[in-house]
Structure formats: C-alpha cells, structure tokens
Design a protein around this motif. Sequence first.
Motif, PDB file in Angstrom:
ATOM      1  N   TYR A   1       8.569   7.318  -1.302  1.00 22.60           N
ATOM      2  CA  TYR A   1       7.461   6.757  -1.199  1.00 22.60           C
ATOM      3  C   TYR A   1       7.139   7.125   0.154  1.00 22.60           C
ATOM      4  O   TYR A   1       7.439   7.313   1.272  1.00 22.60           O
ATOM      5  CB  TYR A   1       8.533   4.891  -0.640  1.00 22.60           C
ATOM      6  CG  TYR A   1       8.490   4.677  -1.572  1.00 22.60           C
ATOM      7  CD1 TYR A   1       9.290   4.818  -2.917  1.00 22.60           C
ATOM      8  CD2 TYR A   1       8.009   3.094  -2.121  1.00 22.60           C
ATOM      9  CE1 TYR A   1       9.269   3.948  -3.883  1.00 22.60           C
ATOM     10  CE2 TYR A   1       8.039   2.100  -2.743  1.00 22.60           C
ATOM     11  CZ  TYR A   1       9.102   2.522  -3.905  1.00 22.60           C
ATOM     12  OH  TYR A   1       9.242   1.603  -4.814  1.00 22.60           O
ATOM     13  N   ARG A   2       5.949   6.818  -0.168  1.00 23.89           N
ATOM     14  CA  ARG A   2       5.449   7.638   1.338  1.00 23.89           C
ATOM     15  C   ARG A   2       4.181   5.866   2.128  1.00 23.89           C
ATOM     16  O   ARG A   2       3.652   5.061   1.578  1.00 23.89           O
ATOM     17  CB  ARG A   2       3.901   7.931   0.655  1.00 23.89           C
ATOM     18  CG  ARG A   2       2.768   8.554   1.560  1.00 23.89           C
ATOM     19  CD  ARG A   2       1.384   9.164   0.856  1.00 23.89           C
ATOM     20  NE  ARG A   2       0.500   7.678   0.398  1.00 23.89           N
ATOM     21  CZ  ARG A   2       0.386   8.021  -1.782  1.00 23.89           C
ATOM     22  NH1 ARG A   2       0.737   8.328  -2.014  1.00 23.89           N
ATOM     23  NH2 ARG A   2      -0.244   7.274  -2.455  1.00 23.89           N
TER      24      ARG A   2
ATOM     25  N   VAL B   1       6.181  11.372   4.835  1.00 20.86           N
ATOM     26  CA  VAL B   1       6.980  11.218   2.919  1.00 20.86           C
ATOM     27  C   VAL B   1       8.497   9.649   3.652  1.00 20.86           C
ATOM     28  O   VAL B   1       9.081  10.123   4.050  1.00 20.86           O
ATOM     29  CB  VAL B   1       7.588  12.474   3.041  1.00 20.86           C
ATOM     30  CG1 VAL B   1       8.288  11.371   1.030  1.00 20.86           C
ATOM     31  CG2 VAL B   1       6.248  12.167   1.688  1.00 20.86           C
TER      32      VAL B   1
ATOM     33  N   GLN C   1       4.015  12.336 -13.720  1.00 19.47           N
ATOM     34  CA  GLN C   1       4.057  11.958 -11.944  1.00 19.47           C
ATOM     35  C   GLN C   1       4.755  13.531 -11.531  1.00 19.47           C
ATOM     36  O   GLN C   1       5.584  14.584 -12.850  1.00 19.47           O
ATOM     37  CB  GLN C   1       5.975  11.266 -11.998  1.00 19.47           C
ATOM     38  CG  GLN C   1       6.053  11.268 -10.281  1.00 19.47           C
ATOM     39  CD  GLN C   1       7.277  10.788 -10.851  1.00 19.47           C
ATOM     40  OE1 GLN C   1       8.577  10.866 -11.230  1.00 19.47           O
ATOM     41  NE2 GLN C   1       7.846   9.788  -9.763  1.00 19.47           N
TER      42      GLN C   1
ATOM     43  N   ASN D   1       4.802   3.599  -3.308  1.00 21.33           N
ATOM     44  CA  ASN D   1       5.280   4.728  -4.165  1.00 21.33           C
ATOM     45  C   ASN D   1       5.031   6.140  -5.184  1.00 21.33           C
ATOM     46  O   ASN D   1       3.452   6.330  -4.985  1.00 21.33           O
ATOM     47  CB  ASN D   1       6.626   3.920  -5.736  1.00 21.33           C
ATOM     48  CG  ASN D   1       5.148   3.444  -5.977  1.00 21.33           C
ATOM     49  OD1 ASN D   1       4.800   4.664  -7.111  1.00 21.33           O
ATOM     50  ND2 ASN D   1       4.659   2.276  -6.536  1.00 21.33           N
ATOM     51  N   THR D   2       5.524   7.024  -5.071  1.00 21.09           N
ATOM     52  CA  THR D   2       5.104   7.986  -5.361  1.00 21.09           C
ATOM     53  C   THR D   2       5.652   8.106  -7.302  1.00 21.09           C
ATOM     54  O   THR D   2       5.878   8.955  -7.455  1.00 21.09           O
ATOM     55  CB  THR D   2       5.540   9.468  -5.083  1.00 21.09           C
ATOM     56  OG1 THR D   2       6.799   9.685  -4.959  1.00 21.09           O
ATOM     57  CG2 THR D   2       4.925   9.117  -3.895  1.00 21.09           C
TER      58      THR D   2
ATOM     59  N   ASN E   1       0.962   9.871 -11.168  1.00 19.86           N
ATOM     60  CA  ASN E   1      -0.196  10.747 -10.182  1.00 19.86           C
ATOM     61  C   ASN E   1      -1.593   9.238 -10.483  1.00 19.86           C
ATOM     62  O   ASN E   1      -1.361   8.938 -11.823  1.00 19.86           O
ATOM     63  CB  ASN E   1      -0.401  11.808 -10.914  1.00 19.86           C
ATOM     64  CG  ASN E   1       0.324  12.534 -10.193  1.00 19.86           C
ATOM     65  OD1 ASN E   1       1.008  12.898  -9.407  1.00 19.86           O
ATOM     66  ND2 ASN E   1       0.700  13.314 -11.273  1.00 19.86           N
TER      67      ASN E   1
END
Lengths: 309, 300
Positions: free
Chosen positions: A135-136, A159, B48, A223-224, A227
């Motif tokens: 997660y960021r 991060v 992603q 969250n990542t 995109n």
Amino acid sequence: MATGTYGIVRGADVSPDDVEIFYHYTPSRDAIGDQTLKKLIPSQVLVRTDNPNKGQSGVAGFEVFGGLYTLKLPAATFGLKGFYTIIIKPVEIRTKIVDVGVLSAFPDIKGLVFDLASVPPAFTSRFENDGLVGYRIEYLNADVSSANSNVKLNNFFRVITSNNRAEPVNQNLTNTNQKAIRYRFNDNSTLTFCTVSPASASNVKPNALPYIGQPNQQVIITNTFFNPIMLEVEMVDHDIETLAFALYGNQSKSLDDGIYTIYNFSNQIYKQYNLYEIKDRFTGKPLFEVREERVGIDFTKNFNNIRTI
Amino acid sequence: MELIKRQISLEKSRNRSDIINDLDPNKNNGNWGKLTATTFNVRVFLTQNIDDMGIFTDMEYIKQNVSTSNVDYTILIDKLKSISATDFKFIEGKVPVITNLTSTEQKTLRLTGKSEIDYFSFGELPVTGLTDSKIEDLRTYSNTDPFKVDFAISVELYKNYKDLLIAGVDKITSLLEPRVYVFDAPINNDLGTNKQIHGLRYIEYTGQSRQKIVNGVRIAFPTTIVNYIGQGWNQTNTSLSALTKEDYLFGIVSRPEVESDIFIDRGITKVMDLHLRLSEIGNMGELMNHGNGFYKINKQ
C-alpha cells in the motif's frame, strides 16, 4: 525458449470494494461544468467478468477474469448530452498516525503506528498482519497552524513494506538512566506497526533520516492493486448512423398538411418537419420556403400506415 | 495513465415507437423520444504493474491469547496526551471490528487468531515419479549375495509429520522383475505394496531403461519409479512469524551469501611500496620530496 526476461503487467482482479469511481460532467468543451467530482458506488456500477477457463479447474462458482470489467453507467445520471470524465482509482483509507517509533528488538527498524479501532470498519480487514504490504501512504500537512493545514503534501509518498500488531514497551536505552517507548509484536494489541520505504538514512549522512510521518498526522493509505484510469465518455445526439437516417432512410412528405417525415432504418419516425412558404401579405409573392422541426409528432404519418393507404 | 475515449449515441437508447392513440392521433404512449435505457455499458481493462519487494526479515511475536488479551497502552496514552492527541479509539478501550471477511481473506490473511495448525495443508495424495535407482543403499557386505530380500539394512524409530511414532525399516521386498524396495516404511502387511502409507517405495524395472546425458555422454539406466504419500505443509516445514522489511533488502530477492574464500591480489610490493623506497633516500632533501605519501616537512 527462456530469455531471462519477464513481464510485469498483469490484468487486475481487484474487488469493487477496493475501487473508487468519480465522474465529472460538462455540457461542452468550452464550459467547466461541475465544480466538484461526484462519486459512484463501485459495487453497483463495476461488474467483473466470469473466467471461461474456470471449468478446467473444476470451479463451480464465479471466477474473476483478470482485467476486464464492465462499467454500468446509470442512464439517469449519464443521459445528458455532453462530456463525462470518469476516474477509476484505488480506494483511499483516511486515518491518523498514532505514533512513530522503532522496534524494541531492532532499533534500526523505524515505522508508523496506527490504531485499528479508529480505522473505518469497512477497511479494518486490510490492517490485519501483512495486509497492508504494497500500500502507499500519502501525507497531509501536519502543521495545523498553516494556511495549508491538512492539505496533501505534493509529490510525497511512502510504500508500506510490512505491518504487524504491536504493543508499546518502556525500554532502557544505552544510557541506563533513560527510557523510551519502543514497540514489540503482539497479536493481542489493537495497534499495528508499519514499516515503510524509504526509511533508512543514507550512508553519507547517517543521522539524517527520511521523513516518514509524525504523531497525530493525517494520512491517506491507498492500495496499488491496479493502475488508475481515466475514461472520457461523450454522450451525443448524432453519430454516423443518425446522419445516415437523413441520407438513406425512408422519408415522406404529406402534400396535404406539409409535414415532412424522416424515418430510421426500422421505419420508425425519427424526425418531422413542417414545410411551408412565407408570402408577402399584400402581394402574395413567395418570400421564403421554410422547413421547421415540429415540436409534436404527428403519428398518423407512421410509415406502414401511409404505405397502406 | 492512459486516457480512454468512448462515444455513445443517445439515439440508440431513445424510444421511437409509433404506437398511436386511437382517440387522438397526435398522441402516442407519451414515451416517444424518451430514453429507454437504464444503463450504458462500457468495457474497461484494468492492469497492475508489479514489482518484487524482495526478501523479508522474520521476527518473533506474541501470539494472540484470548485469556490474556489485555495490552497496557499507558505509556503511549501519556505520550499522546502530552501532544493533545486524544481522539484515538484505542484510548477509550475500543477494539477493531473486523467484518465481512471473504473466504479468500479467511484463508490468506495472517489473522491474529490463527495458529500454525490453521495453515497446515497435508494433501496426503499419492505421488509418483521417475528417479535413479537407490538399490545400492540396500547393499549388504556379502560378496556372494549383496542384495537380500526381507533383510532390514536399517531400522529406525522416528516421528512423522503428524507426530506419529513409526518403526521404519529400509529393505528389499522383491528381487523379481520389477525389484521393489522401501525406505523408512513400517513393518506391516502393506509394506512394499501400493497401500503403503509411510516411507518411500521404489519399483525398479531392470528390463526397461531410460536415457540421460552425463558429461555429454548418453547413458542408459534402469527405470525406477518412486511412490510416496505427499505431506504438504505441516509442523515440520511451517512456522509463523512477524514479517518486517529492512530497507537495504528492498528489491533483493535472494538471501545474501557470504563468500569466505575470496583472495585479494594486492600485488607483491604495492602495500609496502612507499615504505621500501625509504631505503633509497640518502639525505634530507630527498626525504622532503618523498613524503611517503602522507607527511610534509616544513622549513622554519
């Protein structure tokens, strides 16, 4: 053949619970439109696709097909002509840093402490041990006296590299007269200790530590899983097909009442016009021929009806 | 971030039906020209970009114990009060509410109430594979009869992955074609049969051969099948720990290896070079010029 390289892009299989969707509307390019973004409920508008390969694994239920989603935009909201800008991004979790500290067993490992009881209930499960890895964290201005208080710090993020439940302990330091709070991992605690990157000092200035936050500072945890994308949807009245109605569709002109009707390719009334002449009231000389769109449709001009008269 | 553009014609979702009201030809059901669609569907593809953080550092932790679940936050609460930060719910004694965990989250998250046993997955399915012959491990000291049927080369009492006590033997059960031999198998009626559960069973077909390449030479060797029951994740290969990440290991995906046989070639005279030159100096002037790399003589 193995080439030693590998791909790093995958179709995301994120749950709608981890997504936020906003939209903005403007009727035309030369107007700003809405001043603020409006929010859509992802669970209602974002639909995942079932994987057709699931049968090979004996899966009976639903299996998400990575990457492909359907946006079901409600017509009540998106039914106006104009430009809709839709942003699909990971969901933001807003909370506060409880404390910044180091581990009792490893004083070199610095981290942030969060209170699980203060996290919105919908996101508590993300804060379980190792649930926040990747997660960021973005930070809001901690200077409450500043005019920019609680404004997000631009171009600044960390991060999260690990998170575990931890409890505070009062620990003797190198100077035995001194004690300070340190943290040790304890699953009974309601606090979680997160390590972030970068957090280490450079080897040039070993005492200059990167900023990772401070107590009571507001942060945004994201969250990542995918995109973010931006989608521009233009709702139009006319496209190639409606122009084709006018060019190639059936048409009728009622000689009796001057109603000119254009039909679509299903022979339904698409548009109707009144055709008339404007003459000089004294001399009777024709001045203009006018085609004017009718407000009310005369349905007696239905194509099938007039053909069978 | 890419921009995706879509154009949707509203015409396709408008009602153009010509239902005529017999009483008033100019009226239909009132919906002509109105939008009939409830939703407009647009397909999007989410991707992603992934990267590997690298290895983590294992640490011990105190496991959750429901009977002793009270943690003392006093020192932290006092610290927060000193900076007027008192609106954290843990200060009031509130606990987090974890709801609506999906079945995937139940299995994959390291939930605080779970223990090692929750992560065990024995499988216990039969596994078969081809391998090299292992019969040499059962050779006796006899010159005339090196391989004896039903002669236990080794007997060992051991505990298996489930902590069951097994009296295992290593022996040949058949020298007929195919040859059958076992390792660490308990002595019972199932020994050497396809019902054997513990230990390894080998079936060697001397009449059939496989080929492999050793140092560029193709060699034929007997076909040997190994059978065993898989044991999956169990107490012998599973442990729980708190994972943390040290910054210098970010992106390092394998454990650093310590090389202990490094030879550093400094050359014969490199280290002593400047010192050895002192023997060629005959007077003060030459000594001042030499400097030995680090001293300077100042005239007064």
